[in-house]
Design a protein around this motif. Sequence first.
Motif, short mmCIF file in Angstrom:
data_model
loop_
_atom_site.label_atom_id
_atom_site.label_comp_id
_atom_site.label_asym_id
_atom_site.label_seq_id
_atom_site.Cartn_x
_atom_site.Cartn_y
_atom_site.Cartn_z
N ALA A 32 -7.13 13.43 7.95
CA ALA A 32 -5.73 13.17 8.32
C ALA A 32 -5.47 11.67 8.51
O ALA A 32 -4.35 11.22 8.44
CB ALA A 32 -5.36 13.92 9.58
N GLY A 33 -6.50 10.90 8.74
CA GLY A 33 -6.47 9.43 8.79
C GLY A 33 -5.32 8.81 9.57
O GLY A 33 -4.23 8.61 9.02
N GLY A 34 -5.51 8.43 10.81
CA GLY A 34 -4.43 7.79 11.56
C GLY A 34 -4.55 6.27 11.55
O GLY A 34 -3.82 5.59 12.26
N ASP A 35 -5.47 5.73 10.73
CA ASP A 35 -5.77 4.29 10.79
C ASP A 35 -5.16 3.52 9.63
O ASP A 35 -5.76 2.60 9.08
CB ASP A 35 -7.30 4.08 10.82
N LEU A 36 -3.93 3.91 9.23
CA LEU A 36 -3.30 3.21 8.10
C LEU A 36 -2.59 1.97 8.60
O LEU A 36 -2.00 1.98 9.68
CB LEU A 36 -2.30 4.14 7.42
N PRO A 37 -2.62 0.90 7.82
CA PRO A 37 -1.89 -0.29 8.22
C PRO A 37 -0.39 -0.01 8.32
O PRO A 37 0.13 0.86 7.63
CB PRO A 37 -2.19 -1.30 7.10
N SER A 38 0.28 -0.76 9.19
CA SER A 38 1.69 -0.44 9.46
C SER A 38 2.59 -0.64 8.24
O SER A 38 3.64 -0.03 8.13
CB SER A 38 2.19 -1.29 10.62
N GLU A 39 2.16 -1.52 7.31
CA GLU A 39 3.02 -1.75 6.14
C GLU A 39 2.88 -0.64 5.08
O GLU A 39 3.61 -0.63 4.09
CB GLU A 39 2.74 -3.14 5.52
N ALA A 40 1.96 0.30 5.31
CA ALA A 40 1.73 1.35 4.31
C ALA A 40 2.98 2.21 4.14
O ALA A 40 3.61 2.61 5.12
CB ALA A 40 0.55 2.21 4.73
N MET B 32 0.84 -1.21 0.00
CA MET B 32 0.00 0.00 0.00
C MET B 32 0.87 1.25 0.00
O MET B 32 1.86 1.32 0.73
CB MET B 32 -0.91 -0.02 1.24
N LYS B 33 0.49 2.24 -0.85
CA LYS B 33 1.20 3.53 -0.86
C LYS B 33 0.19 4.61 -0.48
O LYS B 33 -0.97 4.56 -0.92
CB LYS B 33 1.73 3.84 -2.26
N VAL B 34 0.63 5.57 0.28
CA VAL B 34 -0.25 6.68 0.67
C VAL B 34 0.44 7.99 0.32
O VAL B 34 1.51 8.30 0.85
CB VAL B 34 -0.57 6.63 2.18
N LEU B 35 -0.17 8.73 -0.62
CA LEU B 35 0.37 10.05 -0.95
C LEU B 35 -0.36 11.03 -0.04
O LEU B 35 -1.58 11.15 -0.11
CB LEU B 35 0.11 10.40 -2.42
N LYS B 36 0.40 11.75 0.77
CA LYS B 36 -0.23 12.48 1.85
C LYS B 36 0.06 13.98 1.77
O LYS B 36 1.19 14.39 1.58
CB LYS B 36 0.33 11.93 3.18
N GLY B 37 -1.02 14.75 1.91
CA GLY B 37 -0.87 16.19 2.12
C GLY B 37 -0.66 17.04 0.88
O GLY B 37 -0.26 18.19 0.98
N VAL C 77 -4.87 7.01 -1.30
CA VAL C 77 -4.44 5.69 -0.84
C VAL C 77 -4.46 4.73 -2.02
O VAL C 77 -5.48 4.58 -2.70
CB VAL C 77 -5.37 5.18 0.29
N VAL C 78 -3.31 4.10 -2.25
CA VAL C 78 -3.17 3.17 -3.38
C VAL C 78 -2.95 1.76 -2.84
O VAL C 78 -2.04 1.53 -2.04
CB VAL C 78 -1.97 3.58 -4.26
N ARG C 79 -3.81 0.85 -3.24
CA ARG C 79 -3.58 -0.55 -2.87
C ARG C 79 -3.41 -1.35 -4.15
O ARG C 79 -4.26 -1.32 -5.02
CB ARG C 79 -4.76 -1.10 -2.06
#
Length: 413
Positions: free
Chosen positions: A37-45, A1-6, A24-26
């Motif tokens: 702001a989403g603090g619930d991302l999986p740790s492998e993100a 998973m990739k997360v482009l943030k902000g 969020v890219v899966r």
Amino acid sequence: MKVLKGGTLIDGTGAGPVSGATVVVRDQRIEAVTTRAGGDLPSEAEVIDVSGMTILPGLIDCHDHLAMHGYDLARRWGIDEPQSTRALRTAKVLQDTLAVGYTAVRDAGGLDAGFKRAIDEGLIAGPRLVISLCIVSPIGGIGDRVSPSGFSCCLPNDPLLPDSVVNSLADVRPVVRRIVRAGADVIKCATTGGASSRPGHGPRDGAFNLDEMQALTEEAHALDRRVMCHALGGRGLQIAIEAGVDSIEHGCYLDEEPELLDTMAERGIFFVPTFAVYEYHRKSALAHVRERAQHLQEHHAESLRRAFAAGVKIAAGTDAGGHGHPSNAMEIECLVKAGLTPLQALRAATGWAAECLGLERDVGTVEKGKLADLVVVAGDPLNDVAVLQDHAHIALVLKGGETVANRLAMAPR
Ligand SMILES: [Zn+2]
């Protein structure tokens, strides 16, 4: 998973920019687009901070000639170097085009199906391709390769690029079928000359009769292929639209026929202007090319403005190849100079371009469920659209969720 943030998101739908966006890219696809702001991302993100930057859909060029490397005859005919060298030159163009953020390209002639296969197999990097192989035209049209001295092309026939010259009405359907058999996704044809075509066959000089073009569109559509038609003005332009092509390429003199623009809007025919190529033609060493390009310049811009006002969807195309392969995003700046806002011009190179190619279910916009073809730009293209041509500012490119270019560490913030 990739997360482009902000980042600031311009999603390609025509909607205005949204700041503080997270994408969020899966795997291959976009799983979520949010401003929370989403603090619930999986740790492998893998969280990628793109604050201060702009997130765009992967850019799309609807009219390119990726396998063309010059206008002079020997280059055009591919006789100036070994075929293998030429193929590798083309592969390099495919790689470079993807690396600067163009994740999908429609080739308007010259690129054979082998390149698409090589990209699909992962042999080389390149954009998603929609290919036409060759240009269908009648004898004397732009697909008929005869030298200024009257000689035919000296190359042996390439089965991957079938003969596309139509001798008569009866010839139209077999020519279309052979091109589809060789792997074409779209049928490219020409109903007029162009700026760079031979003297006597200019932008308003017609090629094809209506019955021939009707047979062509009917056959292409029967094989589920769209028709992209090179048509600049005059009778050939009218015939193309009457025959029901799916996009008008170049369309420089559409401003002279406003009723055609209404028909295009009604039938959903796309307009693919190609401003970039005429910048080069205006500097051509050939007087007839230079004059044509100068004459059509204002008409082309007026055609764009009128088409947009009439509700015709605009899709960006560069017609690159003859003048080499400068940044495809030059066309986006040309669209702005000709009268679109930066946001509209970006839509022409993303959301609308995907619709023109028939790929809108998968690409063209940043929305949940779409393939993750994304570009992160260090800068604000709405403020200065030319930033897209500066490769150092193309900080990150994803194609189908995979990172294909990453200059984030060096990108100016
Ligand atoms: Zn072209």
